[in-house]
Design a protein around this motif. Structure first.
Motif, PDB file in Angstrom:
ATOM      1  N   TYR A  18      44.217   7.570  84.681  1.00  0.00           N
ATOM      2  CA  TYR A  18      43.020   7.676  84.274  1.00  0.00           C
ATOM      3  C   TYR A  18      42.557   7.399  82.914  1.00  0.00           C
ATOM      4  CZ  TYR A  18      38.056   9.876  84.609  1.00  0.00           C
ATOM      5  OH  TYR A  18      36.886  10.014  84.417  1.00  0.00           O
ATOM      6  N   CYS A  19      43.519   8.101  82.114  1.00  0.00           N
ATOM      7  CA  CYS A  19      43.313   7.774  80.764  1.00  0.00           C
ATOM      8  C   CYS A  19      44.517   8.686  79.901  1.00  0.00           C
ATOM      9  CB  CYS A  19      42.015   8.721  80.063  1.00  0.00           C
ATOM     10  SG  CYS A  19      41.908   8.680  78.355  1.00  0.00           S
ATOM     11  N   ARG A  21      45.020   9.500  76.949  1.00  0.00           N
ATOM     12  CA  ARG A  21      44.585  10.467  76.095  1.00  0.00           C
ATOM     13  C   ARG A  21      44.588  11.590  76.979  1.00  0.00           C
ATOM     14  NH1 ARG A  21      42.810  12.217  71.402  1.00  0.00           N
ATOM     15  NH2 ARG A  21      41.061  13.827  71.355  1.00  0.00           N
ATOM     16  N   GLN A  22      43.987  11.525  78.124  1.00  0.00           N
ATOM     17  CA  GLN A  22      43.866  12.898  79.000  1.00  0.00           C
ATOM     18  C   GLN A  22      45.100  13.244  79.392  1.00  0.00           C
ATOM     19  OE1 GLN A  22      43.164  12.978  83.199  1.00  0.00           O
ATOM     20  NE2 GLN A  22      40.955  13.560  82.814  1.00  0.00           N
ATOM     21  N   LEU A  25      46.642  15.202  76.178  1.00  0.00           N
ATOM     22  CA  LEU A  25      45.970  16.476  76.043  1.00  0.00           C
ATOM     23  C   LEU A  25      46.454  17.549  77.107  1.00  0.00           C
ATOM     24  CD1 LEU A  25      42.356  15.182  75.488  1.00  0.00           C
ATOM     25  CD2 LEU A  25      43.765  16.208  73.684  1.00  0.00           C
ATOM     26  N   ALA A 171      41.081   8.755  71.249  1.00  0.00           N
ATOM     27  CA  ALA A 171      39.965   8.452  72.381  1.00  0.00           C
ATOM     28  C   ALA A 171      39.564   6.884  72.393  1.00  0.00           C
ATOM     29  CB  ALA A 171      38.909   9.246  72.119  1.00  0.00           C
ATOM     30  N   VAL A 172      39.647   6.389  73.729  1.00  0.00           N
ATOM     31  CA  VAL A 172      38.860   5.159  74.002  1.00  0.00           C
ATOM     32  C   VAL A 172      37.767   5.340  74.688  1.00  0.00           C
ATOM     33  CG1 VAL A 172      39.348   2.946  75.304  1.00  0.00           C
ATOM     34  CG2 VAL A 172      41.407   3.965  73.752  1.00  0.00           C
ATOM     35  N   CYS A 177      34.858   8.603  80.895  1.00  0.00           N
ATOM     36  CA  CYS A 177      34.521   9.706  79.951  1.00  0.00           C
ATOM     37  C   CYS A 177      33.584  10.553  80.665  1.00  0.00           C
ATOM     38  CB  CYS A 177      34.039   9.358  78.605  1.00  0.00           C
ATOM     39  SG  CYS A 177      35.502   8.453  77.738  1.00  0.00           S
ATOM     40  N   CYS A 180      35.189  12.959  82.989  1.00  0.00           N
ATOM     41  CA  CYS A 180      36.338  13.690  82.614  1.00  0.00           C
ATOM     42  C   CYS A 180      36.416  15.114  82.296  1.00  0.00           C
ATOM     43  CB  CYS A 180      36.837  12.985  81.447  1.00  0.00           C
ATOM     44  SG  CYS A 180      38.423  13.577  80.607  1.00  0.00           S
ATOM     45  N   LYS A 183      36.290  16.251  78.787  1.00  0.00           N
ATOM     46  CA  LYS A 183      35.299  15.548  77.881  1.00  0.00           C
ATOM     47  C   LYS A 183      35.038  16.594  76.557  1.00  0.00           C
ATOM     48  CE  LYS A 183      31.262  16.219  80.805  1.00  0.00           C
ATOM     49  NZ  LYS A 183      32.059  16.666  82.042  1.00  0.00           N
ATOM     50  N   CYS A 186      37.899  16.798  74.282  1.00  0.00           N
ATOM     51  CA  CYS A 186      38.160  15.459  73.498  1.00  0.00           C
ATOM     52  C   CYS A 186      36.974  15.300  72.522  1.00  0.00           C
ATOM     53  CB  CYS A 186      38.049  14.416  74.606  1.00  0.00           C
ATOM     54  SG  CYS A 186      38.540  12.888  74.057  1.00  0.00           S
ATOM     55  N   TYR A 198      29.850   6.912  69.801  1.00  0.00           N
ATOM     56  CA  TYR A 198      30.884   7.579  70.936  1.00  0.00           C
ATOM     57  C   TYR A 198      29.999   7.765  72.101  1.00  0.00           C
ATOM     58  CZ  TYR A 198      34.412   9.900  73.873  1.00  0.00           C
ATOM     59  OH  TYR A 198      35.060  10.472  74.781  1.00  0.00           O
TER      60      TYR A 198
END
Ligand code: SF4
Length: 209
Positions: A18-19, A21-22, A25, A171-172, A177, A180, A183, A186, A198
């Motif tokens: 999914y991501c 960064r997720q 985290l 974060a991209v 997002c 998410c 969020k 983030c 953003y």
């Protein structure tokens, strides 16, 4: 081959798909937000996650078996593994999901990873897995094909790269997002990189509530 102490959560494949960064985290910084979807998913799973066996019509179902692949460096617990006996023997992981089938392959990746763990553990070829969705009450059978296997290998390797680095990616911004579960966590980091840009790019704060 990885060792026991190096194993990462198989469930993290969905997060990193999914991501990145997720994933970081959750799995590096140990942050988790119980959004409505995840809370519903947990409640749904408590009905499945009772270890044990059952059997009917040539199918033996094992609930909540621990799965591991030392080659991929991942471990987790499957909802159900079905063993079919009869003219031919086959093994199939079955995962229960609270929602409905997704266009993206996040759920299929999890089942493919479970299949690859079973192959390593049982010395068999696992050709198919299945997803059962609570919203549709239907079982979706998945072919564990080369594309899914390659994606599992790439994403497992990437999880280990990130875990070794201990770094959480920046974060991209993307449309993902909006849905998410992290969020809110983030947000501060994203805001440091220009909050107005953003939130404009991901649809605006007012669309998220
Ligand atoms: S809000 Fe966006 S960048 Fe942040 S973790 Fe979620 S999907 Fe990734």
């Amino acid at each position: 081959m990885y060792t026991d102490s190096e194993l990462l959560a198989l469930s993290g494949l969905q997060h990193i798909a999914y991501c990145e960064r997720q994933w970081a985290l959750i799995h590096i910084e140990q942050i988790w937000s119980d959004s409505g979807d995840t809370a519903r998913g947990n409640a749904f799973h408590t009905r499945v996650d009772i270890p044990g066996y059952s059997g009917t019509h040539g199918v033996r179902a094992e609930r909540s078996p621990r799965l591991v692949s030392y080659r991929l460096g991942i471990a987790g617990v499957a909802d159900i593994v079905e063993y079919r006996v009869g003219d031919s023997f086959s093994v199939m992981p079955v995962e229960y999901k609270v929602g409905k089938p997704k266009v993206e392959d996040w759920d299929r990746l999890q089942v493919a990873a479970q299949a690859m763990c079973l192959e390593e553990m049982e010395g068999v070829i696992v050709k198919q897995g299945a997803l059962f969705y609570g919203e549709t009450r239907r079982r979706e059978v998945i072919e564990i094909d080369k594309a899914l296997r390659t994606r599992v290998e790439v994403l497992s390797g990437r999880m280990h790269e990130l875990a070794a680095s201990g770094m959480t990616p920046q974060a991209v911004r993307s449309s993902k997002c909006r849905r998410c579960s992290l969020k809110d966590d983030c947000l501060p980091a994203a805001a440091e990189n220009s909050a107005s840009t953003y939130w404009h790019d991901v649809g605006g704060v007012e669309d998220w509530v």
